[in-house]
Design an enzyme around this catalytic site. Structure first.
Site, mmCIF file in Angstrom:
data_model
loop_
_atom_site.group_PDB
_atom_site.id
_atom_site.type_symbol
_atom_site.label_atom_id
_atom_site.label_comp_id
_atom_site.label_asym_id
_atom_site.label_seq_id
_atom_site.Cartn_x
_atom_site.Cartn_y
_atom_site.Cartn_z
ATOM 1 N N GLY A 32 -5.394 38.828 -35.108
ATOM 2 C CA GLY A 32 -5.271 37.426 -35.468
ATOM 3 C C GLY A 32 -4.216 37.069 -36.484
ATOM 4 N N GLU B 145 -5.016 38.010 -43.793
ATOM 5 C CA GLU B 145 -6.018 37.669 -42.797
ATOM 6 C C GLU B 145 -5.687 36.340 -42.145
ATOM 7 O OE1 GLU B 145 -8.213 38.691 -40.967
ATOM 8 O OE2 GLU B 145 -9.962 39.525 -41.944
ATOM 9 N N ASP C 197 -14.399 33.933 -42.727
ATOM 10 C CA ASP C 197 -15.606 33.113 -42.599
ATOM 11 C C ASP C 197 -16.756 33.827 -43.301
ATOM 12 O OD1 ASP C 197 -16.032 35.013 -40.487
ATOM 13 O OD2 ASP C 197 -15.353 33.555 -39.017
ATOM 14 N N LYS D 23 -13.397 29.540 -44.442
ATOM 15 C CA LYS D 23 -14.609 28.748 -44.202
ATOM 16 C C LYS D 23 -15.622 29.060 -45.308
ATOM 17 C CE LYS D 23 -14.342 28.767 -39.138
ATOM 18 N NZ LYS D 23 -15.064 29.168 -37.911
#
Length: 175
Positions: free
Chosen positions: A45, A99, A103, A131
């Site tokens: 990611g 990153e 979350d 998050k």
């Protein structure tokens, strides 16, 4: 936009992303001006974020990549599987973990614990998205691109079952 069986709407456009990455890079340039940090990008990611961040970081530095996973479809499994590990010697190095999204913090908590055993001088985190509402661990995240609500997002490296990473903007799942 539709990816597989899900509908997504534009959430953060590429200009805002680029601008914010520039601000993060400037902060890193100031803090690490004489420190030769090692960036540890978490694949898959973070590849777009890491690439664009490194283009704007002008301090002497290195980058390496590791691959871990904890997601299936739109949910974190909570199980960390390290697929490709760290090869560099990080003893007395200043690490910056890169990153795409934080979350629950399970992946970062696991990695930081593992890295600390290898004796780095410091460990900081740079994440594009955070998050805070679902964070399960006390983590000090020094460089945050955007704080977002607990909604599923794709694009700019983030995926839905492997698809959508190639989008230059970030899209949010439509309920």
């Amino acid at each position: 936009m539709k990816i597989e069986d899900k509908e997504f709407k534009l959430y953060i456009d590429r200009d805002k992303i680029s601008s914010r990455i520039g601000e993060i890079a400037q902060a890193i340039n100031e803090h690490y001006k004489d420190k030769n940090p090692l960036f540890v990008a978490i694949m898959n990611g973070s590849f777009m974020f890491a690439s664009d961040l490194m283009k704007k970081v002008d301090v002497r530095s290195e980058i390496t990549f590791i691959k871990v996973t904890s997601y299936e479809a739109t949910q974190s499994t909570g199980n960390i599987k390290e697929l490709i590990g760290l090869q560099e010697n990080i003893f007395k190095r200043n690490l910056i973990i890169v990153e795409d999204i934080v979350d629950t913090g399970n992946t970062l908590n696991h990695l930081i614990s593992e890295f600390k055993e290898l004796g780095p001088q410091s460990i900081e985190v740079a994440t594009l998205l955070f998050k805070p509402d679902v964070l399960k661990h006390e983590l000090a995240i020094k460089y945050v691109g955007f704080e977002i609500p607990n909604k599923f997002v794709v694009g700019y490296g983030l995926d839905y079952d492997g698809y959508g990473r190639n989008q230059e903007d970030i899209y949010q799942l439509v309920n």
